[in-house]
Scaffold this active site. Structure first.
Site, mmCIF file in Angstrom:
data_model
loop_
_atom_site.group_PDB
_atom_site.id
_atom_site.type_symbol
_atom_site.label_atom_id
_atom_site.label_comp_id
_atom_site.label_asym_id
_atom_site.label_seq_id
_atom_site.Cartn_x
_atom_site.Cartn_y
_atom_site.Cartn_z
ATOM 1 N N GLY A 124 0.701 -1.501 -0.071
ATOM 2 C CA GLY A 124 0.090 -0.276 -0.129
ATOM 3 C C GLY A 124 0.817 1.223 -0.146
ATOM 4 N N SER A 126 2.497 4.908 1.251
ATOM 5 C CA SER A 126 3.307 5.307 2.326
ATOM 6 C C SER A 126 2.078 6.140 3.340
ATOM 7 C CB SER A 126 4.422 6.258 2.105
ATOM 8 O OG SER A 126 4.978 6.683 3.291
ATOM 9 N N GLY A 127 2.335 5.511 4.373
ATOM 10 C CA GLY A 127 1.195 6.297 5.319
ATOM 11 C C GLY A 127 -0.035 5.507 5.256
ATOM 12 N N GLY A 129 -0.638 2.317 6.670
ATOM 13 C CA GLY A 129 -0.714 1.668 8.112
ATOM 14 C C GLY A 129 -0.133 0.299 7.800
ATOM 15 N N LYS A 130 0.721 -0.039 6.833
ATOM 16 C CA LYS A 130 1.315 -1.277 6.740
ATOM 17 C C LYS A 130 2.051 -1.766 7.925
ATOM 18 C CE LYS A 130 3.833 -0.003 3.168
ATOM 19 N NZ LYS A 130 3.109 1.315 3.158
ATOM 20 N N SER A 131 3.044 -0.915 8.222
ATOM 21 C CA SER A 131 3.749 -1.322 9.591
ATOM 22 C C SER A 131 3.174 -1.529 10.701
ATOM 23 C CB SER A 131 5.111 -0.437 9.785
ATOM 24 O OG SER A 131 5.660 -0.371 8.569
ATOM 25 N N SER A 198 6.056 -1.448 -2.062
ATOM 26 C CA SER A 198 6.114 -2.546 -3.261
ATOM 27 C C SER A 198 5.067 -2.069 -4.292
ATOM 28 C CB SER A 198 5.936 -4.029 -2.996
ATOM 29 O OG SER A 198 5.017 -4.339 -2.034
#
Length: 294
Positions: A124, A126-127, A129-131, A198
């Site tokens: 997704g 940046s920002g 909420g992946k991490s 990615s």
């Protein structure tokens, strides 16, 4: 006890007596040691039993070396006379390499861990909420007694991929390396959680192709650009808008949404599920597909 693989005379023995036979192609040959009559005495001199070519062979103990130590090794090293050339491979720029298998396989590791190894690939903007999701998912699985490891895009660039930039070709190599590492974690029986932008479909598809069918679980964080930019947790959107960062995904570099991912976590309007709620959705998928049991 050192071992050499390949054909040749494999010498082994017990209580100081040496016997030998020819090791078959691909069979393990072992370095045997003998120290004469002294090898037959003392409690520490007991021979060990080792499986060799489907038979039990009593090997002279390595620790039973006194005076007149003599070492016996295979008469030929692996491929020294060309017998094993048909097993040598070339992969990419790596030449003269050979895959070495192990008697402990993935199924046995999964049985030990009571889970199935797989890769959960969170993609997704940046920002998006992946991490945050990756950490909540890891915590949720950990509380269920399941072993995970997170490959976070930024974290991996601190070490393994610190030599790569954010140019298109380097981003592709970044994804490839992480895909290869994730494949190894999955093969070990772990649930690997890869969390990185990615942005390109072809790179994600290449990582999917590295794993057996069903073991690559793509999770799309479907969050609108304006929401991600409003969050801007690292201040990168602001820098990209100011022209201080070039090739930033979503601003002057494209993000290609998945077309056939397993899970979509979508934010609609101002409503957004909590990280724990999203993690539970992914965990529910894993339970349904049988990844949380061996």
């Amino acid at each position: 006890m050192p071992a050499i693989r390949g054909p040749g005379a494999c010498v082994y023995g017990t209580s100081g007596a040496l016997r030998s036979r020819r090791a078959k192609d691909g069979e393990l040959g072992f370095v045997g040691c003998c120290s004469g009559l002294g090898a037959a005495r003392g409690p520490q001199l007991r021979s060990r039993v080792l499986r060799l070519g489907g038979r039990s062979a009593l090997l002279a103990p390595v620790g039973a070396m006194e005076q007149g130590r003599t070492a016996y090794v295979n008469s030929k090293a692996d491929g020294s006379e060309g017998e094993n050339l048909h097993q040598i491979s070339t992969v990419g720029n790596s030449t003269n390499i050979k895959w070495h298998g192990c008697s402990v396989d993935k199924l046995e590791r999964q049985e030990l861990l009571q889970q199935k190894g797989c890769v959960i690939w969170i993609t997704g903007l940046s920002g998006s909420g992946k991490s945050t999701l990756a950490c909540a998912l890891s915590r949720g699985l950990h509380s269920r007694g399941k072993l995970t490891y997170i490959l976070d895009g930024d974290n991996v660039r601190h070490g393994l991929n610190s030599d790569l930039s954010f140019r298109a070709e380097d981003r592709a190599e970044n994804i490839r390396r992480i895909g290869e590492v994730a494949k190894l974690f999955a093969d070990s029986g772990l649930i690997c959680i890869a969390s990185l932008i990615s942005p390109y479909r072809k790179d994600r598809s290449a990582c999917r192709a590295m794993l057996p069918g069903g073991d690559f679980i793509e999770v799309f964080m479907d969050v609108p650009l304006q929401v991600c930019e409003a969050r801007d947790p690292k201040g990168l959107y602001k820098l990209a808008r100011a022209g201080k960062i070039k090739g930033f995904t979503g601003i002057d570099d494209p993000y290609e949404p998945p077309l056939d991912c397993e899970i979509v976590l979508q934010q609609k309007g101002s409503k957004c599920a909590s990280p724990c709620e999203m993690a539970e959705e992914v965990i529910g998928f894993l339970e349904e597909k049988g990844y949380l049991r061996a």
